[in-house]
Scaffold this active site. Sequence first.
Site, PDB file in Angstrom:
ATOM      1  N   LYS A   1     -10.515  -0.819  10.385  1.00 41.03           N
ATOM      2  CA  LYS A   1     -10.672  -1.956   9.482  1.00 41.03           C
ATOM      3  C   LYS A   1     -11.033  -3.228  10.247  1.00 41.03           C
ATOM      4  O   LYS A   1     -11.189  -4.292   9.664  1.00 41.03           O
ATOM      5  CB  LYS A   1      -9.376  -2.176   8.683  1.00 41.03           C
ATOM      6  CG  LYS A   1      -9.052  -1.018   7.733  1.00 41.03           C
ATOM      7  CD  LYS A   1      -7.838  -1.339   6.924  1.00 41.03           C
ATOM      8  CE  LYS A   1      -7.228  -0.110   6.262  1.00 41.03           C
ATOM      9  NZ  LYS A   1      -7.968   0.308   5.071  1.00 41.03           N
TER      10      LYS A   1
ATOM     11  N   GLN B   1      -4.455  -5.500   6.815  1.00 41.87           N
ATOM     12  CA  GLN B   1      -5.442  -6.434   6.262  1.00 41.87           C
ATOM     13  C   GLN B   1      -5.335  -7.840   6.848  1.00 41.87           C
ATOM     14  O   GLN B   1      -6.046  -8.742   6.401  1.00 41.87           O
ATOM     15  CB  GLN B   1      -5.305  -6.511   4.728  1.00 41.87           C
ATOM     16  CG  GLN B   1      -5.545  -5.200   4.009  1.00 41.87           C
ATOM     17  CD  GLN B   1      -6.927  -4.611   4.266  1.00 41.87           C
ATOM     18  OE1 GLN B   1      -7.843  -5.287   4.751  1.00 41.87           O
ATOM     19  NE2 GLN B   1      -7.081  -3.330   3.963  1.00 41.87           N
TER      20      GLN B   1
ATOM     21  N   HIS C   1       0.869  -1.184   0.000  1.00 40.53           N
ATOM     22  CA  HIS C   1       0.000   0.000   0.000  1.00 40.53           C
ATOM     23  C   HIS C   1       0.909   1.239   0.000  1.00 40.53           C
ATOM     24  O   HIS C   1       2.028   1.187   0.506  1.00 40.53           O
ATOM     25  CB  HIS C   1      -0.829  -0.060   1.284  1.00 40.53           C
ATOM     26  CG  HIS C   1      -1.900   0.973   1.418  1.00 40.53           C
ATOM     27  ND1 HIS C   1      -1.651   2.248   1.881  1.00 40.53           N
ATOM     28  CD2 HIS C   1      -3.231   0.911   1.171  1.00 40.53           C
ATOM     29  CE1 HIS C   1      -2.796   2.920   1.920  1.00 40.53           C
ATOM     30  NE2 HIS C   1      -3.763   2.133   1.491  1.00 40.53           N
TER      31      HIS C   1
ATOM     32  N   ASP D   1       3.146  -4.641   7.742  1.00 40.20           N
ATOM     33  CA  ASP D   1       1.892  -3.914   7.571  1.00 40.20           C
ATOM     34  C   ASP D   1       0.774  -4.944   7.717  1.00 40.20           C
ATOM     35  O   ASP D   1       0.529  -5.742   6.809  1.00 40.20           O
ATOM     36  CB  ASP D   1       1.864  -3.244   6.196  1.00 40.20           C
ATOM     37  CG  ASP D   1       0.505  -2.629   5.878  1.00 40.20           C
ATOM     38  OD1 ASP D   1      -0.438  -2.801   6.691  1.00 40.20           O
ATOM     39  OD2 ASP D   1       0.386  -1.995   4.818  1.00 40.20           O
TER      40      ASP D   1
ATOM     41  N   CYS E   1      -4.726   2.623  -3.711  1.00 38.69           N
ATOM     42  CA  CYS E   1      -3.496   3.097  -3.060  1.00 38.69           C
ATOM     43  C   CYS E   1      -2.357   2.108  -3.236  1.00 38.69           C
ATOM     44  O   CYS E   1      -1.568   1.872  -2.305  1.00 38.69           O
ATOM     45  CB  CYS E   1      -3.715   3.386  -1.575  1.00 38.69           C
ATOM     46  SG  CYS E   1      -4.863   4.718  -1.278  1.00 38.69           S
TER      47      CYS E   1
HETATM   48  C1  LIG Z   1      -2.487  -3.010   3.346  1.00 37.23           C
HETATM   49  C2  LIG Z   1      -2.824  -1.652   3.860  1.00 37.23           C
HETATM   50  N1  LIG Z   1      -1.873  -0.927   4.459  1.00 37.23           N
HETATM   51  C3  LIG Z   1      -2.125   0.294   4.948  1.00 37.23           C
HETATM   52  C4  LIG Z   1      -3.358   0.870   4.853  1.00 37.23           C
HETATM   53  C5  LIG Z   1      -3.566   2.246   5.411  1.00 37.23           C
HETATM   54  O1  LIG Z   1      -4.457   2.226   6.454  1.00 37.23           O
HETATM   55  P1  LIG Z   1      -4.950   3.583   7.114  1.00 37.23           P
HETATM   56  O2  LIG Z   1      -5.547   4.390   6.004  1.00 37.23           O
HETATM   57  O3  LIG Z   1      -5.956   3.146   8.115  1.00 37.23           O
HETATM   58  O4  LIG Z   1      -3.771   4.234   7.702  1.00 37.23           O
HETATM   59  C6  LIG Z   1      -4.374   0.172   4.228  1.00 37.23           C
HETATM   60  C7  LIG Z   1      -5.707   0.788   4.072  1.00 37.23           C
HETATM   61  O5  LIG Z   1      -6.325   0.796   3.051  1.00 37.23           O
HETATM   62  C8  LIG Z   1      -4.103  -1.116   3.725  1.00 37.23           C
HETATM   63  O6  LIG Z   1      -5.053  -1.830   3.112  1.00 37.23           O
END
Ligand SMILES: Cc1ncc(COP(=O)(O)O)c(C=O)c1O
Lengths: 131, 416
Positions: free
Chosen positions: B234, B211, B131, B208, B374
């Site tokens: 999430k 998910q 992401h 990270d 993203c």
């Molecule tokens: C794999 C992953 N990393 C990071 C994020 C970023 O999360 P946040 O927007 O809650 O900081 C997301 C959110 O879409 C994600 O799916």
Amino acid sequence: MGSGPGPYQAQILEHYKHPHNRGTLDPSTHKGHESNSLCGDEIALTLRVDGANRIEDVRFDGEGCAISMASASLLTDAVKGKTLDEDAAMDRASVLQSLGVPLSAVREQCALLPLRALRAALGPAPAAQGH
Amino acid sequence: MARTAKVLFDVPEIKKDFPILQRTVRDKPLTYLDSTATSQKPRQVIDAMTDYYSRYNANVHRAIYELGEESTREYEGARERVAAFIGAKDPMEVAYTKSTTESLNLVAYGYALKGKRVQKGDEIIGTVLEHHSNHVPWHFVRDLKGVTLKYVDVDEDGRLKMEQYDDLITKRTKVVTVAQVSNVLGTINDVKEIAKRAHEVGAVCVVDAAQSVPHMPVDVRELDCDFLAFSGHKMLGPTGVGVLYGKKEVLEETEPLLGGGEMISEVHLGTAKWNDVPYKFEGGTPPIAEVIGLGAAVDYLTKLGMPAVRQHEMNVTGYALQELSNVAGLRVYGPKDVRQRGGVVSFTMAKAHPHDIASILDVEGVCIRSGHHCAQPLMDRYDLAATARASFYVYNDLEDVDRLAAALQKVNEVFG
Ligand SMILES: Cc1ncc(COP(=O)(O)O)c(C=O)c1O
């Protein structure tokens, strides 16, 4: 052709499936390229403006959704043959009106992408262009 | 249509816990298939936050009076439950942040940029499926500290080319970072193996888990990762709160991102001493109601049981993969085996742009996402501008998948 759901009215689908003025002009006098950072859609406009400041011809190329592609097809039809002064009247409202379907704020960005490419090619319109 | 698949949960009962799932969209029942972007919230979470504001709203840690003691007790109690939820040894290894994004920025800034472990000329290894929030903070580190960034590629099925770590990891590697589950392809990555490879050269492994933590059992001690980041919103919790887990010793080596109240033990004109881990990372008044809401979300998920959550999503996803394969011109990305993927299904259709797919589904009350999610480097890797993405959670069942499939047939009717 029948009408589809939501914004997918017959006119939009017709212009999407059979776009007018698709391609690239070579040579051209003006070029504009814009993309929509939300979805990565891209539009490239090429125009030929003659000595009398008239838009003699215009083409668009790019990848995008039905809304942005139909909007490009309609916009290029609308500006072809116009003088640069007349072109300046093309704004957000006239583009959305020509599409004639209700759009959410996000989908409006798709509809306005070709107009942004036109402004990038010809420079900002003198008045009118509020936002 | 005969369904051979089964669901594990009593989804109609679960749906009753989620007030928003009672509403309709344009007279159609709401079919919410965008939990990868953000999940819906059960009444238990909403109530816990309302309860805080209506009964014991007070700042944490400093108040002498009863209300402040109650709020502090709940705020710290949530930390203990979050720590237990991810298998952390000690609640003090859990720092509250705003989001996954802030957690990853905190690691990039506090450990890699300001800390002593990463030096000019060192290497940081990421992957192409991250992401943006696990790309851009490392760009900052490269630009300000002069490190080299390297990326592990994916194969055609969206799995990391694990053998590339053999060549990419060197003695100069200081950070190896990876998403445990891809938010586009759903791929579940072998974090345990990647952490082991990182440790062989003395590098830290940054995960990270945005998910993964919401959707499957995650045990930080089993993975042996050094940092792990995730977001409350999430996982049935509120927006505005995230978590950074770190092993005690690496958190000690990490500098704070925000200076201010709460994160100091002493301040004098021109100097300050940091508070202990994790408080040095929690500068300013924290999102107290949100933390309490996150605690309630953890309780809700714990009651369902994370192994069951995972099994439920595998069943729904397997059924979705089967049903989507019957839609003409539809192509699914990512691993084909549900054991290798989370409940995320990205796809394209031959005749319709992802934006148009999402718009037509919206008319049917079906919420999916379209765009680059993203993850533009990943889109570039597959030469795609955008995909459509449906994702599943505890409140989705096979009927939701049927509504998705029926709406996709409509897309083909409109654009056929
Ligand atoms: C794999 C992953 N990393 C990071 C994020 C970023 O999360 P946040 O927007 O809650 O900081 C997301 C959110 O879409 C994600 O799916």
